[in-house]
Design a protein around this motif. Structure first.
Motif, PDB file in Angstrom:
ATOM      1  N   ALA A  35       0.962  -1.195  -0.114  1.00  0.00           N
ATOM      2  CA  ALA A  35      -0.078   0.109   0.054  1.00  0.00           C
ATOM      3  C   ALA A  35       0.878   1.414  -0.032  1.00  0.00           C
ATOM      4  O   ALA A  35       0.523   2.156  -0.648  1.00  0.00           O
ATOM      5  CB  ALA A  35      -0.888   0.081   1.271  1.00  0.00           C
TER       6      ALA A  35
ATOM      7  N   CYS B 299       1.964   3.042  -3.379  1.00  0.00           N
ATOM      8  CA  CYS B 299       1.207   3.500  -4.315  1.00  0.00           C
ATOM      9  C   CYS B 299       1.360   4.994  -4.774  1.00  0.00           C
ATOM     10  O   CYS B 299       0.731   5.211  -5.961  1.00  0.00           O
ATOM     11  CB  CYS B 299      -0.460   3.488  -3.761  1.00  0.00           C
TER      12      CYS B 299
ATOM     13  N   LEU C 160       1.378   5.774  -8.530  1.00  0.00           N
ATOM     14  CA  LEU C 160       0.556   6.401  -9.328  1.00  0.00           C
ATOM     15  C   LEU C 160       1.228   7.908 -10.048  1.00  0.00           C
ATOM     16  O   LEU C 160       0.902   8.131 -11.180  1.00  0.00           O
ATOM     17  CB  LEU C 160      -0.524   7.122  -8.259  1.00  0.00           C
TER      18      LEU C 160
ATOM     19  N   MET D 152      -1.014  -3.278  -2.316  1.00  0.00           N
ATOM     20  CA  MET D 152      -1.037  -2.300  -3.317  1.00  0.00           C
ATOM     21  C   MET D 152      -2.541  -2.139  -4.044  1.00  0.00           C
ATOM     22  O   MET D 152      -2.698  -0.912  -4.142  1.00  0.00           O
ATOM     23  CB  MET D 152      -0.111  -2.808  -4.362  1.00  0.00           C
TER      24      MET D 152
ATOM     25  N   GLY E 138      -4.280  -0.197  -1.672  1.00  0.00           N
ATOM     26  CA  GLY E 138      -4.173   1.295  -1.626  1.00  0.00           C
ATOM     27  C   GLY E 138      -4.576   1.857  -2.905  1.00  0.00           C
ATOM     28  O   GLY E 138      -4.856   3.324  -2.868  1.00  0.00           O
ATOM     29  N   LEU E 139      -4.621   1.330  -4.178  1.00  0.00           N
ATOM     30  CA  LEU E 139      -5.351   2.016  -5.234  1.00  0.00           C
ATOM     31  C   LEU E 139      -6.638   1.930  -5.023  1.00  0.00           C
ATOM     32  O   LEU E 139      -7.258   3.130  -5.628  1.00  0.00           O
ATOM     33  CB  LEU E 139      -4.974   0.951  -6.300  1.00  0.00           C
TER      34      LEU E 139
ATOM     35  N   TYR F 117      -7.250   5.258  -2.985  1.00  0.00           N
ATOM     36  CA  TYR F 117      -6.985   6.611  -3.977  1.00  0.00           C
ATOM     37  C   TYR F 117      -8.292   6.555  -4.786  1.00  0.00           C
ATOM     38  O   TYR F 117      -8.566   7.734  -4.803  1.00  0.00           O
ATOM     39  CB  TYR F 117      -5.659   5.940  -4.722  1.00  0.00           C
TER      40      TYR F 117
END
Length: 633
Positions: free
Chosen positions: A344, A347, A351, A377, A380-381, A384
């Motif tokens: 995470a 990220c 990005l 990950m 985490g996306l 976002y």
């Protein structure tokens, strides 16, 4: 991990606190302890594939009867081979006199390996030769029961030569220069001393030799023996041992570098290198499995008394962070959370690298140990995306038409399994002449997912040591999918420095980060730094290890992490690749956020927890500069 590396071994210890008949009655078999040892070892098979061994000790055996049994194996499936051998002891009994399988006392008196104290070991051969003689447990034999010693451990000492010199001064003549022999003989020497001191004291009291033997067994001060033995050890270690009378111990180094866990109740004491192994083998809740504290020894006397005693003053805890990233099994609850957090925390960098273009980005992972960080990950996306959706709906919803709103609400990362590990090969340790051809066939890929020359492919790995497999296999294979760009993401920071505590990373030239820094120094006309560091290191080798500092840090000091990552990208990018390639590494700060209780980060930072570590990194650099392929300790 694409570059597979050998690492520290695994230990499994069980002490049955009740008579064998108790387990026969409660669990239906006198072999309950052996069965649990098998499970405990199988659940740690990730820690050793070059051999294994077990030893058992029977308590209160009459003179003239064997009470120590040991068997070691280098078979391809060593644990199964060992327990197949043990099981063979019972085949004839089961077939001819099955009623004796219910007689715990008869089994103990007549069949080897049926005992109350059990010790197992799984070996990864980092530097030692792969022979049966290198497999633990090691045995130091004597006709006096309390002078027999069995040890097995997960350890590397950085100061073997110094320890050997001390053995010479004691009048010993070790048969080889190895830390295993050194540890065995050190403990054995002070075990002999303790026996002699007790014998002399009881003799003065007028006791006869038989009485003295029993008194020595009761009076052995295991903590004292360990304090005297380990006084000058420099390294990372978790070591288990059994004295012939049944006294046993599991000790952990003062900095807590190597892991060691235990559980105790009124039936058993069990210890292992990994917590989930204990949980699974004995169905024990997470909260009930404890760590052996740094600088402490878990001691189980023959009487069954269990204590945890200091044998070396505990230092600042520097538990190995690489355990959390790669080595230990991800089924540990804390490790699972930490690996997800590592994913995470990447990220923001990811990005930025894809310009937040999730529509044209596919996310995947390099099997198999990176899978958990991949889940982190992806989470985490999603976090976002929720932030983007929330901000847009709160501040711009009046400006959205129906199509834009649909696109906003349907935002999701494109997640695919693109890399498939097709053949199990140890690419990190294969002979150089064979490696290039072998690694090209380790992975396969999934076709038909990537939009040609449009999509960016992001693949997360848990760490990048040398980059061999990336360059010779993975990047070539996924480039066949025709992505516009390939981004390789490491959940670990750049590995810049050698290990000396049990992991097979002891040579500077093995690290792609070091290669990148050296190339940058040469490209920018800063080669004098290489020579200056070399001269400082040569001079440092004449100093006591306690006065040595890590001058190799100066090699990296002129550059940012991003500059080194960019140079690594050049190194690992194969010729004739169509896609643009980029490498992103975890930051050291984020590693500490994800793994706050495991600050042993010397691979990445160069901050070694023991003086011997600084000596090793200095020696490793000198070896590299002088073209020597020897390990540094």
């Amino acid at each position: 991990m694409s570059d597979s590396i050998k690492h520290e071994c695994g230990i499994a210890f069980i002490r049955l606190l009740k008579p064998l008949s108790y387990y026969q009655e409660k669990y239906g078999t006198a072999l309950w302890g052996l069965n649990k040892l098998y499970l405990l070892m199988e659940k740690q098979h990730n820690r050793g594939q070059d051999g294994a061994g077990i030893a058992t000790i029977k308590l209160d055996v009459k003179p003239g009867h064997r009470y120590i049994s040991r068997y070691r194996s280098m078979a391809q499936n060593a644990v199964a081979d060992i327990f197949g051998y043990v099981q063979s002891k019972f085949v004839d009994i089961q077939n001819e006199t099955p009623e004796l399988m219910q007689d715990a006392e008869w089994l103990k008196n007549n069949v080897s390996f049926i005992g109350e104290v059990l010790l197992g070991h799984l070996r990864y051969g980092t530097h030692g030769q792969n022979s049966i003689e290198n497999c633990h447990p090691f045995l130091r034999q004597n006709n006096w029961m309390t002078r027999n010693l069995v040890i097995a451990g997960n350890f590397n000492m950085t100061n073997v030569e110094e320890l050997l010199e001390q053995l010479y001064e004691l009048g010993q003549h070790p048969k080889e220069k190895a830390d295993t022999v050194t540890v065995l003989e050190k403990i054995g020497h002070f075990l002999d001393d303790e026996n002699q001191e007790l014998f002399d004291a009881y003799k003065k009291e007028g006791l006869d030799n038989v009485e003295i033997t029993h008194k020595i067994s009761e009076g052995l001060d295991i903590a004292k023996i360990l304090r005297r033995s380990a006084k000058n050890w420099d390294g990372g270690y978790a070591i288990s041992g059994i004295v012939g009378n049944g006294d046993a111990f599991v000790l952990r180094d003062p900095s807590g570098i190597r892991p060691a866990f235990y559980y105790a109740d009124d039936e058993i004491v069990v210890a292992a290198s990994e917590r989930p192994a204990i949980q699974t083998a004995f169905n024990i809740p997470f909260k009930d499995v404890k760590e052996i504290e740094p600088g402490h020894a878990l001691i189980v006397k023959k009487s069954g008394k269990v204590t945890q005693e200091v044998f070396r003053d505990p230092q600042e805890k520097r538990a190995c962070s690489f355990e959390r990233i790669y080595f230990s099994r991800g089924s540990d609850a804390d490790i699972y959370k930490e690996r997800k957090q590592l994913g995470a925390l990447l990220c923001d960098q990811i990005l930025k690298a894809v310009s937040a273009d999730l529509k044209n980005t596919v996310f995947s992972f390099i099997p198999n140990t990176a899978e958990v960080s991949f889940y982190g990950m992806v989470e985490g996306l999603h976090s976002y995306i929720r932030g983007v959706q929330k901000d847009t709906l709160l501040n711009r919803k009046e400006q959205l038409n129906d199509q834009e709103l649909d696109e906003l609400l349907s935002m999701n990362p494109r997640v695919e399994k693109l890399a498939i590990k097709d053949v199990k090969l140890r690419t990190f340790i294969t002979q150089d002449a064979d490696r290039q051809d072998m690694v090209a066939h380790v992975y396969d890929t999934t076709y038909g997912i990537i939009k040609n020359n449009t999509d960016t492919l992001v693949a997360i790995d848990d760490s990048i040591v040398r980059g061999t497999t990336l360059k010779q296999s993975i990047i070539k294979i996924i480039d066949r999918l025709h992505p516009k760009k390939i981004i390789i993401v490491s959940s670990a920071p750049q590995i810049r420095y050698p290990d000396c505590y049990g992991i097979d990373m002891s040579k500077m030239g093995q690290f792609v980060a070091f290669e990148a820094a050296i190339q940058l120094l040469k490209e920018r006309g800063m080669e004098h730094i290489i020579e200056e560091v070399y001269q400082k290191c040569k001079a440092s080798l004449l100093l006591p290890k306690e006065e040595i500092v890590n001058h190799v840090k100066d090699i990296y000091r002129p550059f940012t992490q991003e500059e080194i990552s960019a140079q690594i990208t050049k190194i690992i990018t194969p010729a004739n690749i169509n896609a643009e390639v980029e490498v992103i590494y975890q930051t050291l700060d984020n590693l500490h956020v994800a793994c706050p209780d495991h600050t042993g980060d010397w691979y990445f930072s160069g901050n070694y927890p023991t003086p011997g570590g600084n000596k090793v990194v200095i020696k490793a650099f000198v070896n590299w500069k002088e073209g020597s392929n020897q390990r540094a300790y």
